[in-house]
Design a protein around this motif. Sequence first.
Motif, PDB file in Angstrom:
ATOM      1  N   GLU A   1      -7.276   1.908  -5.990  1.00  0.00           N
ATOM      2  CA  GLU A   1      -7.583   3.188  -5.340  1.00  0.00           C
ATOM      3  C   GLU A   1      -6.573   4.259  -5.769  1.00  0.00           C
ATOM      4  N   THR A   2      -5.291   3.880  -5.779  1.00  0.00           N
ATOM      5  CA  THR A   2      -4.275   4.888  -6.114  1.00  0.00           C
ATOM      6  C   THR A   2      -4.269   5.193  -7.620  1.00  0.00           C
ATOM      7  N   LYS A   3      -4.648   4.212  -8.447  1.00  0.00           N
ATOM      8  CA  LYS A   3      -4.776   4.512  -9.888  1.00  0.00           C
ATOM      9  C   LYS A   3      -5.906   5.530 -10.089  1.00  0.00           C
TER      10      LYS A   3
ATOM     11  N   PRO B   1       0.817  -1.215   0.000  1.00  0.00           N
ATOM     12  CA  PRO B   1       0.000   0.000   0.000  1.00  0.00           C
ATOM     13  C   PRO B   1       0.850   1.264   0.000  1.00  0.00           C
ATOM     14  N   GLU B   2       1.934   1.260   0.766  1.00  0.00           N
ATOM     15  CA  GLU B   2       2.805   2.448   0.852  1.00  0.00           C
ATOM     16  C   GLU B   2       3.458   2.728  -0.505  1.00  0.00           C
ATOM     17  N   LEU B   3       3.869   1.669  -1.181  1.00  0.00           N
ATOM     18  CA  LEU B   3       4.522   1.863  -2.481  1.00  0.00           C
ATOM     19  C   LEU B   3       3.516   2.378  -3.521  1.00  0.00           C
ATOM     20  N   PHE B   4       2.291   1.824  -3.512  1.00  0.00           N
ATOM     21  CA  PHE B   4       1.272   2.324  -4.462  1.00  0.00           C
ATOM     22  C   PHE B   4       1.023   3.805  -4.227  1.00  0.00           C
TER      23      PHE B   4
ATOM     24  N   LYS C   1       3.032   5.992  -2.818  1.00  0.00           N
ATOM     25  CA  LYS C   1       4.218   6.802  -3.164  1.00  0.00           C
ATOM     26  C   LYS C   1       4.362   6.938  -4.684  1.00  0.00           C
ATOM     27  N   VAL C   2       4.281   5.819  -5.394  1.00  0.00           N
ATOM     28  CA  VAL C   2       4.552   5.869  -6.842  1.00  0.00           C
ATOM     29  C   VAL C   2       3.333   6.396  -7.609  1.00  0.00           C
TER      30      VAL C   2
ATOM     31  N   HIS D   1     -12.760   0.884  -3.309  1.00  0.00           N
ATOM     32  CA  HIS D   1     -12.007   0.206  -4.369  1.00  0.00           C
ATOM     33  C   HIS D   1     -11.655  -1.219  -3.953  1.00  0.00           C
ATOM     34  N   MET D   2     -11.306  -2.013  -4.956  1.00  0.00           N
ATOM     35  CA  MET D   2     -10.976  -3.417  -4.692  1.00  0.00           C
ATOM     36  C   MET D   2      -9.721  -3.536  -3.837  1.00  0.00           C
ATOM     37  N   ASP D   3      -8.781  -2.628  -4.048  1.00  0.00           N
ATOM     38  CA  ASP D   3      -7.517  -2.688  -3.305  1.00  0.00           C
ATOM     39  C   ASP D   3      -6.783  -1.350  -3.471  1.00  0.00           C
TER      40      ASP D   3
END
Length: 258
Positions: free
Chosen positions: A155-157, A95-98, A100-101, A149-151
């Motif tokens: 969510e981050t997209k 989750p943290e990487l999604f 951040k990026v 969101h599913m994940d």
Amino acid sequence: MSAKIDSVLLIGGAGFLGHHLIQQFYDRCPGIKIHVFDIRPLSDKKASYFTFPSNEIKLFVGDLTSPEDISKAILESKCDVIVHSASPIPDVGTPELFEKVNVQGTKNIIDVSKKLRVKALIFTSSAGVVFNGADIYNVDEEWPYAEVHMDKYNETKAIAERLVKDSNDPNGLITVSIRPSGIFGPGDRQLVPGLINAAKLGQSKFQLGDNNNICDYTYAGNVADAHILAAKLALQPKEAHKVGGEVFIITNDTPIYF
Ligand code: NAD
């Protein structure tokens, strides 16, 4: 279609879709300078489908969350268009990487692109931004984002897509989002290899639902094609308003039953 793209920077260009983007920009935009920005280098071994000369592609190895790395690539490439198709892999990232990026990184790309007066930003989003797990049919671009969101990946997209949409500036950076579903084609490292692996492990003997579920998959070449069309339109003063700030779902037209 007459807009000429002199120089393109493909962020995430060393990836699966990235290879299709390189190939199509190379085939369809004669004279274009193609630059890849990625956290990893372009592999020496590419699928035999890809015929672009790797030695003509200028590579920037860097992290898209770094303003310095992105600034350097934009300045040195003198790109008029950026295609941002980078993301951590859905099944692997944290989750943290999604966050951040996909969120901070996309914001970074937008900010630096505006500062350095890039003309267009084409963002690879995902059809998953509207999916909440319930059956949905005949979705178009007006369909609302999922409330839950599913994940974290999806969510981050979705957050990134909204950032891209909201940053469109008719007098400055033109932004377009492309939403593919699951992508298949030469060089795929996730979808088909994953299915083959599941079959080898005997994990394919289950049926979920009533066998009427449908899912859309998109051929990688069609996804790359959509990005190039968006980039060309974004650079045409008379056409840019038609794509600026818009989202386009890319499908193969025929849903796949599974
Ligand atoms: P991929 O993993 O093959 O390519 C993504 C690339 O992004 C990789 O080369 C990776 O090294 C790079 N990257 C990741 N983090 C980075 C960072 N911090 N800085 C610089 N580069 C970084 O993935 P893909 O399948 O080619 O997907 C491309 C895009 O399409 C992604 O944005 C993904 O969300 C979207 N998408 C993919 C699918 C699919 O089925 N593959 C479906 C819908 C949307």
